[in-house]
Each structure stands twice: as structure tokens, then as C-alpha cells.
Design a protein around this motif. Structure first.
Motif, PDB file in Angstrom:
ATOM      1  N   VAL A   1       4.834  -7.276 -10.438  1.00  0.00           N
ATOM      2  CA  VAL A   1       4.982  -6.612  -9.147  1.00  0.00           C
ATOM      3  C   VAL A   1       5.930  -7.457  -8.303  1.00  0.00           C
ATOM      4  O   VAL A   1       5.720  -8.652  -8.129  1.00  0.00           O
TER       5      VAL A   1
ATOM      6  N   VAL B   1       6.691  -2.428  -2.764  1.00  0.00           N
ATOM      7  CA  VAL B   1       6.915  -3.228  -3.973  1.00  0.00           C
ATOM      8  C   VAL B   1       7.649  -2.393  -5.033  1.00  0.00           C
ATOM      9  O   VAL B   1       7.736  -1.176  -4.928  1.00  0.00           O
TER      10      VAL B   1
ATOM     11  N   ASN C   1      -0.581   4.554  -5.662  1.00  0.00           N
ATOM     12  CA  ASN C   1      -0.390   3.441  -4.728  1.00  0.00           C
ATOM     13  C   ASN C   1       0.942   3.619  -4.000  1.00  0.00           C
ATOM     14  O   ASN C   1       2.006   3.348  -4.552  1.00  0.00           O
TER      15      ASN C   1
ATOM     16  N   THR D   1       2.549   2.001  -2.001  1.00  0.00           N
ATOM     17  CA  THR D   1       3.432   0.855  -1.761  1.00  0.00           C
ATOM     18  C   THR D   1       4.490   0.726  -2.861  1.00  0.00           C
ATOM     19  O   THR D   1       5.488   0.042  -2.682  1.00  0.00           O
TER      20      THR D   1
HETATM   21  C1  LIG Z   1      -1.082  -1.348  -4.177  1.00  0.00           C
HETATM   22  O1  LIG Z   1      -0.218  -2.323  -4.725  1.00  0.00           O
HETATM   23  C2  LIG Z   1      -0.142  -3.521  -3.947  1.00  0.00           C
HETATM   24  C3  LIG Z   1       0.919  -4.402  -4.562  1.00  0.00           C
HETATM   25  O2  LIG Z   1       0.599  -4.708  -5.895  1.00  0.00           O
HETATM   26  C4  LIG Z   1      -1.514  -4.191  -3.910  1.00  0.00           C
HETATM   27  O3  LIG Z   1      -1.450  -5.371  -3.133  1.00  0.00           O
HETATM   28  C5  LIG Z   1      -2.515  -3.219  -3.327  1.00  0.00           C
HETATM   29  O4  LIG Z   1      -3.798  -3.801  -3.411  1.00  0.00           O
HETATM   30  C6  LIG Z   1      -2.500  -1.895  -4.077  1.00  0.00           C
HETATM   31  N1  LIG Z   1      -3.348  -0.933  -3.379  1.00  0.00           N
HETATM   32  C7  LIG Z   1      -4.269  -0.224  -4.015  1.00  0.00           C
HETATM   33  C8  LIG Z   1      -5.012   0.761  -3.182  1.00  0.00           C
HETATM   34  O5  LIG Z   1      -4.507  -0.368  -5.212  1.00  0.00           O
END
Ligand SMILES: *[C@@H]1O[C@H](CO)[C@@H](O)[C@H](O)[C@H]1NC(C)=O
Ligand SMILES: CC(C)(COP(=O)(O)OP(=O)(O)OC[C@H]1O[C@@H](n2cnc3c(N)ncnc32)[C@H](O)[C@@H]1OP(=O)(O)O)[C@@H](O)C(=O)NCCC(=O)NCCS
Length: 119
Positions: A17, A25, A58, A60
Motif C-alpha cells: 500500500v 493510497v 475501501n 481510499t
Molecule cells: C482502507 O485502506 C487504508 C490504507 O491501507 C487503511 O488504512 C484503512 O484502514 C482501510 N479502511 C478500511 C475500512 O478497511
């Protein structure tokens, strides 16, 4: 992550990541392989489907990318199925294998259709 068929480890994927901004990310697929006798059985597709699923859920994660050797027809065909596109050809990327060139494959995750697109 590794995949088992009975007791035999038949495949693995290693991802990293990479932070793009404070809230976004990218996922870099470092290695991905299915043991030769177990290829073309849908195991790779199942594993990739799982990765895409996790990423789609996710918000992000903006994109998934990886490098593939230019002569790796199997992998190119495989990734194309999942909507990966060749972004650029990088010459002399590898120093220890022939050909040394690779393609940079990218799959951008559509955030407008978040949670609704399947691949
Ligand atoms: C989504 O990905 C980010 C980066 O890896 C991580 O920090 C976060 O916990 C993730 N969120 C979920 C809901 O899994
Ligand atoms: C690329 C790789 C991971 C695919 O794994 P797999 O489990 O064999 O793939 P699947 O059986 O899930 O294939 C899914 C689809 O991808 C495509 N595909 C996979 N292998 C292919 C091949 N040799 N030729 C053409 N298309 C191929 C097909 O469309 C296939 O669907 P189908 O079998 O219904 O036609 C596997 O070939 C592999 O481990 N290769 C060596 C390592 C490598 O090159 N890794 C990628 C670079 S990191």
C-alpha cells in the motif's frame, strides 16, 4: 497472502500500500503467481477478484498498478480481463531477465460508481 489447494500452496500475491495523499493510497502488486500445474483453473481470477473486492470497498484506494515483462502474454491477457490498461512501456526495467522491458499496467478504480462496479 497465499492460496492453498488441499495442503499444497498453489499461489501467492504480495501487495504494497503506497500513500498518495493524507486520505488516498495506491496498491502496488509486487508479485503474483499461481503454481504452473494449477494455472488456467480460475484460481488467479478468484484471488484477483478478492483483491479488487477489498479495494472497491475501501474508498481510499485510487488505483492498482503493477509491472509485467513485455513478453508475458499470459499475465497481460489475465490482467486485461480485469480492466488493467497499459499506461507505458518502460525499457530496461529489469537487470536480470530477458527481455528487460516491462509494461506498467494500471487499473483506476472508479469512485463515482463506488460499490457498484464489479471489476
Ligand atoms: C482502507 O485502506 C487504508 C490504507 O491501507 C487503511 O488504512 C484503512 O484502514 C482501510 N479502511 C478500511 C475500512 O478497511
Ligand atoms: C498470470 C497468472 C497469475 C494467471 O493465473 P491463473 O490462475 O492461471 O489464471 P486463471 O485461470 O484465473 O485465468 C483467468 C483468465 O485469465 C486469462 N488467462 C490466464 N492465463 C492465460 C494464458 N496462459 N493465456 C491466455 N489467457 C490467459 C484467461 O482469460 C483466463 O480465463 P479462461 O481460463 O476462462 O480463459 C499465472 O499464469 C501465473 O502465475 N503466471 C506466472 C507468474 C506471472 O507471470 N505473474 C504475473 C506477473 S507479477
Amino acid at each position: 497472502m497465499t492460496v492453498y489447494y488441499g495442503d499444497i500452496c498453489v499461489g501467492s500475491i504480495a501487495c504494497r500500500v503506497e500513500r498518495v495523499s493524507a486520505t488516498t493510497v495506491k496498491l502496488y502488486i509486487m508479485t503474483f503467481g499461481i503454481l504452473a500445474p494449477y494455472r488456467r483453473l480460475g484460481i488467479g481470477a478468484k484471488l484477483m477478484g478478492h483483491i479488487l473486492d477489498v479495494c472497491h470497498k475501501n474508498a481510499t484506494v485510487l488505483e492498482i498498478y503493477l509491472h509485467v515483462q513485455t513478453n508475458n502474454e499470459e499475465a497481460l491477457a489475465f490482467y486485461r480481463n480485469f480492466g488493467f490498461e497499459v499506461r507505458e512501456k518502460i525499457e530496461n526495467y529489469y537487470t536480470d531477465i530477458e527481455p528487460p522491458d516491462c509494461y506498467l499496467l494500471v487499473k483506476e478504480l472508479s469512485r463515482i460508481l463506488k460499490g457498484r462496479n464489479t471489476t
